[in-house]
Design an enzyme around this catalytic site. Structure first.
Site, PDB file in Angstrom:
ATOM      1  N   ARG A 330       0.838  -1.208   0.000  1.00  0.00           N
ATOM      2  CA  ARG A 330       0.000   0.000   0.000  1.00  0.00           C
ATOM      3  C   ARG A 330       0.870   1.255   0.000  1.00  0.00           C
ATOM      4  NH1 ARG A 330      -5.520   1.457   0.964  1.00  0.00           N
ATOM      5  NH2 ARG A 330      -6.075  -0.759   0.993  1.00  0.00           N
ATOM      6  N   GLU A 735      -9.634   5.876   7.227  1.00  0.00           N
ATOM      7  CA  GLU A 735      -8.197   6.086   7.045  1.00  0.00           C
ATOM      8  C   GLU A 735      -7.803   7.324   6.248  1.00  0.00           C
ATOM      9  OE1 GLU A 735      -6.263   1.678   7.186  1.00  0.00           O
ATOM     10  OE2 GLU A 735      -7.431   2.140   5.399  1.00  0.00           O
TER      11      GLU A 735
END
Length: 784
Positions: A330, A735
């Protein structure tokens, strides 16, 4: 952002989503009546466990005399690796993470044995004697990611992501650029600091079964691991979690050691066993956000447009793999953030160190990836004497071109340019930039700084099969509704949103719906509540179940009354021109033997990912945002203060604006803490206690407080639907906003730069503690 009056009108019209509602447990929270795992009444005979921890960062475990521990007052049993009935392993992805150390110790704080005693204090006192009963031959520890990288020591193989069209490749693109930049950066890690610590309460059941109450974001993984360590099948293990007092990723995989040890002890002793470490032990045993070391080189033109870039990212993974591989993936996929990078090479290395195994944390590598390109662009702007916002804008992804990521995903529904333009205007960015310059010209000691930074964040698990969820919806004879789904509630309002979705789908009042705790015996094979997918996945699954029920009731009414229109809204069902209460319809359906419960399922469509080529569509959609922060820095002490923050964030069509704004506010402050005050310190290799995490308590580890919130904190939601077909066109909110306080860090860097007349690029590292600020100031002033 929905105004309160708009929310009231929408509710009066029978709309149950897109309106602000209090958290479903708020009345229990404020009254102190919301039960957490430690509040569950203890059964008669409950025992308490504590962990004996390694005092050495790395060494061979050559002896362990546990008899003195067994002889201590109140001690019932001591369990070591040899006593485990099944596998001694609880790794999330790789089989490299022992529950109890065996043969070697890998970090200070690694569990070596567990003490089971009649009271928690007795267990803790006995476990604290670990250093007296363990014989360990110490070996030189590896403590930093730089050391691990130099040794070629990694927990998983390196990852590489590359795109180039230049005849000379990425290196040729950089070499051919008019301007070039080469440097390093270090960004520290972050402790989750959940208010409720790790805890598990295991209760042995009949016929070999096991019930575990666990504060975990991933009940199904806990079920799987407990079954393995006890040599049971999954259907013999039940894991329940009603709510957590925070998780932030720290309870996704790392609740395993506590759940497994409690279950082992309960099975061995035939009595309930609770394991709740104190805060210091929690810090010492568990991992946190990975710190990252970067080495980068870029080429750019006169406008600051990046034409070639190469970066190496090295994380401090810790002693085992845990979730370091997907965290690094990520990070690589978020290095681009909001920017088109035509020729780019990104290299990721997860350094194996003799420290706690680092793990998931809100953002899951995305913040560590994105901050690097923001640092680079901030430096490019200073080198060219341009406003950083102008350089950022010159590099934005386009709409019809310059809109494919380095990993091959099309950037659709690109909101970044209009969102930034709206925030630039609403925050008076340009006028404030001039005002900051004027202030600094007349202030020799206090310097102000200003920064605007954008966010583009991909939403989905980057392991495709995890993007699925299930739910159960029951309608009882009195018209009340019970919902269970696979997500976990950690204070983020997931259950509130799911209840709103179900209420809206069935056209009933919110108060009619109750959501119960997560339970592996109700919804099986659940994914972790992580990656900001909780409402996306579980909301869709619950919506599916509720939709089936509504269709079933509609079919019943049409069969009874003929081909008429049926509408559900505001606790009423209209059958043609006739209206009935929802309760009456349910009663009639029950007597007609209509099934009044249903299961729902959802799998995110269109995702695909090739781990070998690092290409595909790992994200269902992107969430966007931007923030402007203004700070003042004392150049004599390094102290700083956030004066104002303006935030505009994209959550699509919000399911609950109040909860979403709260999530944005919380993420902003938490991210600001990561980049400014929260410093992790391990004692160096030449210390007598090498590898000890010195910042393992609130006295030495400083999270933000209410005093750190700016006096002006303007948080707004961007008004746009999600183009992707999500639940009511909403977007994830957990997030992405953690990246918004990049603006705070770069505002501090701007203020430090002002101390040198913006002629020298400040070598400011994160976290930007007063010490780090003074170091950067000294470098700037020395170069002037």
């Amino acid at each position: 952002m929905n105004k309160p009056v708009d929310s009231f009108i929408r509710q009066a019209q029978g709309v149950r989503v897109g309106v602000s509602r209090a958290h479903e447990s708020a009345h229990l929270h404020v009254a102190g009546e919301a039960p957490y795992t430690d509040d569950i009444p203890e059964l008669a005979g409950t025992l308490h466990a504590a962990l004996g921890l390694s005092p050495v960062a790395r060494g061979r475990l050559v002896g362990m005399d546990l008899d003195p521990i067994r002889a201590m007052p109140g001690v019932v049993a001591v369990i070591a690796a040899a006593d485990l009935p099944g596998v001694n392993e609880c790794g999330a992805l790789e089989h490299d993470d022992p529950i109890l150390a065996e043969g070697e110790v890998r970090y200070v704080g690694q569990p070596v044995f567990a003490v089971i005693a009649r009271t928690r204090d007795a267990a803790r006192r006995a476990a604290a004697r670990a250093k007296d009963v363990l014989t360990i031959e110490p070996l030189p520890p590896v403590l930093t990611p730089q050391e691990a990288h130099a040794l070629g020591q990694y927990v998983v193989p390196p990852s590489h992501l590359k795109r180039t069209s230049h005849p000379g490749g990425v290196a040729g693109a950089i070499a051919g650029a008019k301007h070039r930049l080469k440097d390093t950066l270090f960004v520290g890690g972050q402790e989750q600091f959940y208010l409720e610590g790790q805890i598990s309460y295991a209760i042995a059941q009949e016929d070999g079964g096991m019930l575990v109450h666990c504060s975990t974001q991933h009940p199904s993984e806990m079920q799987h691991l407990i079954a393995h360590v006890l040599n049971l099948s999954s259907n013999q293990v039940q894991v329940q979690c009603r709510r957590m007092g925070g998780g932030f990723g720290g309870k996704e995989s790392q609740s395993a050691v506590f759940a497994c040890i409690a279950a082992i002890a309960s099975r061995q002793l035939g009595r309930p066993v609770k394991l709740r470490p104190d805060r210091d032990d929690d810090f010492l045993v568990t991992g946190r956000r990975h710190c990252f070391h970067y080495e980068y080189e870029v080429g750019f033109d006169d406008d600051g447009r990046i034409v070639g870039s190469e970066i190496t990212m090295v994380s401090r993974a810790g002693h085992s793999a845990d979730l370091s591989a997907p965290v690094m993936t990520r990070a690589l996929c978020h290095f681009d953030n909001a920017y088109w990078l035509p020729d780019v090479a990104i290299h990721g290395y997860s350094g194996k160190t003799n420290t706690q195994s680092n793990t998931a944390f809100r953002g899951f590598g995305g913040p560590q990836g994105a901050i690097a390109i923001e640092y680079i662009l901030d430096t490019v702007a200073r080198k060219l004497g341009k406003d950083p916002l102008d350089v950022r804008r010159a590099n934005f992804y386009g709409v019809d071109e310059r809109n494919v990521t380095p990993y091959g995903q099309l950037v659709e529904d690109n909101q970044i340019a209009p969102l930034v333009a709206q925030l630039e205007a609403s925050s008076d960015y340009r006028a404030r930039r001039d005002a900051v310059a004027a202030y600094n010209a007349s202030s020799p000691v206090l310097k102000r700084g200003l920064a605007l930074t954008p966010v583009k964040f991909g939403i989905s698990f980057n392991v495709v099969h995890l993007n699925q969820a299930g739910a159960l919806v029951h309608i009882y004879g009195d018209g009340s509704i019970l919902v269970n789904h696979g997500g976990t509630e950690m204070g983020q309002g997931l259950n509130t949103k799911v209840a709103q979705v179900v209420a809206h789908e069935l056209g009933v009042n919110f108060e009619r719906v109750r959501v119960t705790g997560t339970d592996t015996q109700k919804v099986a094979n659940t994914s972790a509540t992580a990656a900001s997918t909780g409402a996306d996945l579980n909301g869709k699954a619950a919506q599916d179940a509720a939709h089936q029920l509504r269709e079933r009731l509609t079919a019943f009414l049409v069969e009874k009354h003929g081909p008429v229109d049926v509408r559900f809204a505001d606790d009423t069902v209209w059958v043609g021109a006739q209206s009935m209460s929802f309760v009456e319809v349910v009663k009639q359906a029950y007597f007609a033997r209509v099934q009044l419960w249903s299961d729902g399922f959802y799998a995110t469509p269109g995702l695909h990912w090739n781990r070998e080529t690092m290409q595909g569509k790992p994200f269902y959609y992107f969430a966007y945002g931007a923030a402007v922060s203004e700070v003042v820095v004392d150049t004599l002490t390094g102290e700083w203060k956030l004066l104002r923050a303006d935030v505009l964030h994209d959550v699509g069509r919000s399911l609950n604006p109040a909860i979403d704004i709260g999530q944005v506010e919380g993420a902003f402050i938490q991210g600001m803490g990561w980049l400014t005050t929260e410093e992790l310190v391990w004692l160096p290799a030449d210390s007598p206690r090498a590898g000890l995490l010195a910042t393992h308590a609130p006295s030495t580890y400083k999270i933000p407080t209410a005093n750190d919130c700016p006096p002006v904190f303007d948080v707004r939601l961007y008004d746009a639907d999600n183009a992707a077909e999500t639940v009511h066109r909403s977007k994830a909110v957990g997030e992405p906003p953690l990246l918004l306080p990049f603006s705070v860090f770069f505002a501090i860097r701007d203020a430090v730069s002002a101390a040198g007349g913006h002629r020298v690029d400040p070598p400011l590292q994160a976290p930007a503690t007063p010490e780090a600020i003074l170091t950067a100031l000294a470098a700037v002033q020395a170069a002037c």
